[in-house]
Scaffold this motif. Structure first.
Motif, mmCIF file in Angstrom:
data_model
loop_
_atom_site.group_PDB
_atom_site.id
_atom_site.type_symbol
_atom_site.label_atom_id
_atom_site.label_comp_id
_atom_site.label_asym_id
_atom_site.label_seq_id
_atom_site.Cartn_x
_atom_site.Cartn_y
_atom_site.Cartn_z
ATOM 1 N N GLU A 74 0.714 -1.061 0.034
ATOM 2 C CA GLU A 74 0.045 0.164 0.086
ATOM 3 C C GLU A 74 0.828 1.364 -0.018
ATOM 4 O O GLU A 74 1.688 1.293 0.830
ATOM 5 C CB GLU A 74 -0.871 0.096 1.260
ATOM 6 C CG GLU A 74 -1.939 1.076 1.357
ATOM 7 C CD GLU A 74 -2.871 1.300 2.206
ATOM 8 O OE1 GLU A 74 -3.590 2.129 2.566
ATOM 9 O OE2 GLU A 74 -3.017 -0.014 3.096
ATOM 10 N N LEU A 75 0.687 2.184 -1.007
ATOM 11 C CA LEU A 75 1.383 3.445 -1.187
ATOM 12 C C LEU A 75 0.795 4.445 -0.530
ATOM 13 O O LEU A 75 -0.603 4.517 -0.751
ATOM 14 C CB LEU A 75 1.775 3.760 -2.622
ATOM 15 C CG LEU A 75 2.353 2.333 -3.298
ATOM 16 C CD1 LEU A 75 2.500 2.825 -4.702
ATOM 17 C CD2 LEU A 75 3.666 2.230 -2.800
ATOM 18 N N THR A 76 1.439 5.300 0.471
ATOM 19 C CA THR A 76 0.740 6.521 0.846
ATOM 20 C C THR A 76 1.495 7.741 0.185
ATOM 21 O O THR A 76 2.612 7.747 -0.077
ATOM 22 C CB THR A 76 0.845 6.605 2.447
ATOM 23 O OG1 THR A 76 2.388 6.426 2.767
ATOM 24 C CG2 THR A 76 0.273 5.344 3.091
ATOM 25 N N GLU A 77 0.469 8.775 0.173
ATOM 26 C CA GLU A 77 1.229 10.002 -0.613
ATOM 27 C C GLU A 77 1.742 10.953 0.546
ATOM 28 O O GLU A 77 0.948 11.060 1.519
ATOM 29 C CB GLU A 77 0.123 10.653 -1.209
ATOM 30 C CG GLU A 77 0.360 11.957 -1.972
ATOM 31 C CD GLU A 77 -0.715 12.593 -2.753
ATOM 32 O OE1 GLU A 77 -0.523 13.747 -3.163
ATOM 33 O OE2 GLU A 77 -1.700 11.997 -2.838
ATOM 34 N N ILE A 78 2.960 11.572 0.531
ATOM 35 C CA ILE A 78 3.354 12.400 1.278
ATOM 36 C C ILE A 78 3.289 13.823 0.906
ATOM 37 O O ILE A 78 3.827 14.113 0.053
ATOM 38 C CB ILE A 78 5.190 11.838 1.545
ATOM 39 C CG1 ILE A 78 5.224 10.548 2.080
ATOM 40 C CG2 ILE A 78 5.663 12.689 2.481
ATOM 41 C CD1 ILE A 78 6.549 9.828 2.119
ATOM 42 N N ARG A 79 2.828 14.609 1.655
ATOM 43 C CA ARG A 79 2.438 16.084 1.355
ATOM 44 C C ARG A 79 3.711 16.782 1.679
ATOM 45 O O ARG A 79 3.742 17.816 1.176
ATOM 46 C CB ARG A 79 1.285 16.377 2.035
ATOM 47 C CG ARG A 79 -0.075 15.647 1.657
ATOM 48 C CD ARG A 79 -0.207 16.404 0.390
ATOM 49 N NE ARG A 79 -1.526 15.826 -0.127
ATOM 50 C CZ ARG A 79 -2.021 16.083 -1.292
ATOM 51 N NH1 ARG A 79 -1.347 16.906 -2.344
ATOM 52 N NH2 ARG A 79 -3.171 15.432 -1.878
ATOM 53 N N ASP A 80 4.555 16.472 2.761
ATOM 54 C CA ASP A 80 5.660 17.186 3.157
ATOM 55 C C ASP A 80 6.480 17.324 2.045
ATOM 56 O O ASP A 80 6.986 16.117 1.455
ATOM 57 C CB ASP A 80 6.224 16.916 4.307
ATOM 58 C CG ASP A 80 5.151 16.782 5.460
ATOM 59 O OD1 ASP A 80 4.230 17.587 5.504
ATOM 60 O OD2 ASP A 80 5.182 16.045 6.631
ATOM 61 N N VAL A 81 7.353 18.545 1.900
ATOM 62 C CA VAL A 81 8.420 18.457 0.873
ATOM 63 C C VAL A 81 9.696 18.913 1.816
ATOM 64 O O VAL A 81 9.818 19.755 2.427
ATOM 65 C CB VAL A 81 8.394 19.736 -0.090
ATOM 66 C CG1 VAL A 81 9.168 19.751 -1.032
ATOM 67 C CG2 VAL A 81 6.836 19.284 -0.739
ATOM 68 N N CYS A 82 10.791 18.042 1.138
ATOM 69 C CA CYS A 82 11.992 18.226 2.223
ATOM 70 C C CYS A 82 12.654 19.609 1.478
ATOM 71 O O CYS A 82 12.478 20.023 0.631
ATOM 72 C CB CYS A 82 12.962 16.971 1.706
ATOM 73 S SG CYS A 82 13.617 16.760 0.110
ATOM 74 N N GLU A 83 13.489 20.164 2.132
ATOM 75 C CA GLU A 83 14.220 21.312 1.998
ATOM 76 C C GLU A 83 15.492 21.158 0.817
ATOM 77 O O GLU A 83 15.234 22.145 0.087
ATOM 78 C CB GLU A 83 15.340 21.663 3.343
ATOM 79 C CG GLU A 83 15.847 23.128 2.989
ATOM 80 C CD GLU A 83 16.685 23.310 4.294
ATOM 81 O OE1 GLU A 83 17.485 24.375 4.112
ATOM 82 O OE2 GLU A 83 16.241 22.898 5.498
#
Length: 143
Positions: free
Chosen positions: A12-21
Motif C-alpha cells: 500500500e502506497l501513501t502520499e507524502i505531502r511534506d516537501v524536504c528542504e
C-alpha cells in the motif's frame, strides 16, 4: 491498481505531502542577470578575463599540466597558453601582454581574474601597478 488488487504483492502506497528542504531549493526559480546593468568593454583590451586551470591528472606530451586562458571582453578573442608549472604564470602573462599590445596597437587596461594565488603575488601586483593596469578580482570558483 493497489486498491483494486490488480497487482499481486504490491504494498500500500501513501502520499507524502511534506516537501524536504533539498527538493524546495532544487526547484527554486532564479532570476536572470540584468543585461543592461552588465558593463561591457567598448574597445579591444579594455578588459581581459583570465584564469589558470590545473594541475591536470595527466600531463601533455610536452610535459604541461596547466593551461591559462585570456579572453578579451570586447572581441571575445581567446588565447590559451600551456604551462609546465603554475609558477610560470607571471612570465606567460608578460609575454601575452607584449604580444597582444604589439599586434593590436591597444594597451591592456584591466585584467579580471579570480583570487587564485597566481594573480595575487606582490611581484604580479607591482608589475600591474607599474604598467598602469587596473586589477579586478572576482570571487574564486565563480563563472
Amino acid at each position: 491498481m493497489q486498491q483494486k488488487e490488480m497487482v499481486v504483492g504490491l504494498p500500500e502506497l501513501t502520499e507524502i505531502r511534506d516537501v524536504c528542504e533539498g527538493c524546495v531549493s532544487g526547484k527554486q526559480h532564479r532570476e536572470k542577470f540584468d543585461k543592461e546593468g552588465a558593463w561591457r568593454a567598448s574597445c579591444p583590451l579594455e578588459l581581459v578575463h583570465t584564469d589558470l586551470c590545473g594541475p591536470m591528472q595527466n600531463e601533455s606530451i610536452g610535459g604541461n599540466r596547466y593551461f591559462i586562458t585570456f579572453i578579451d571582453d570586447f572581441s571575445r578573442m581567446c588565447w590559451v597558453y600551456f604551462l609546465i608549472k603554475k609558477s610560470d604564470t607571471f612570465n606567460v602573462f608578460k609575454k601575452f601582454k607584449a604580444f597582444v599590445e604589439l599586434q593590436s596597437g591597444y594597451s591592456l587596461r584591466r585584467l579580471r581574474s579570480d583570487r587564485g594565488g597566481e594573480y595575487t603575488s606582490h611581484e604580479f601586483l607591482d608589475y600591474c601597478a607599474s604598467m598602469g593596469m587596473e586589477r579586478q578580482l572576482t570571487i574564486a570558483y565563480s563563472p
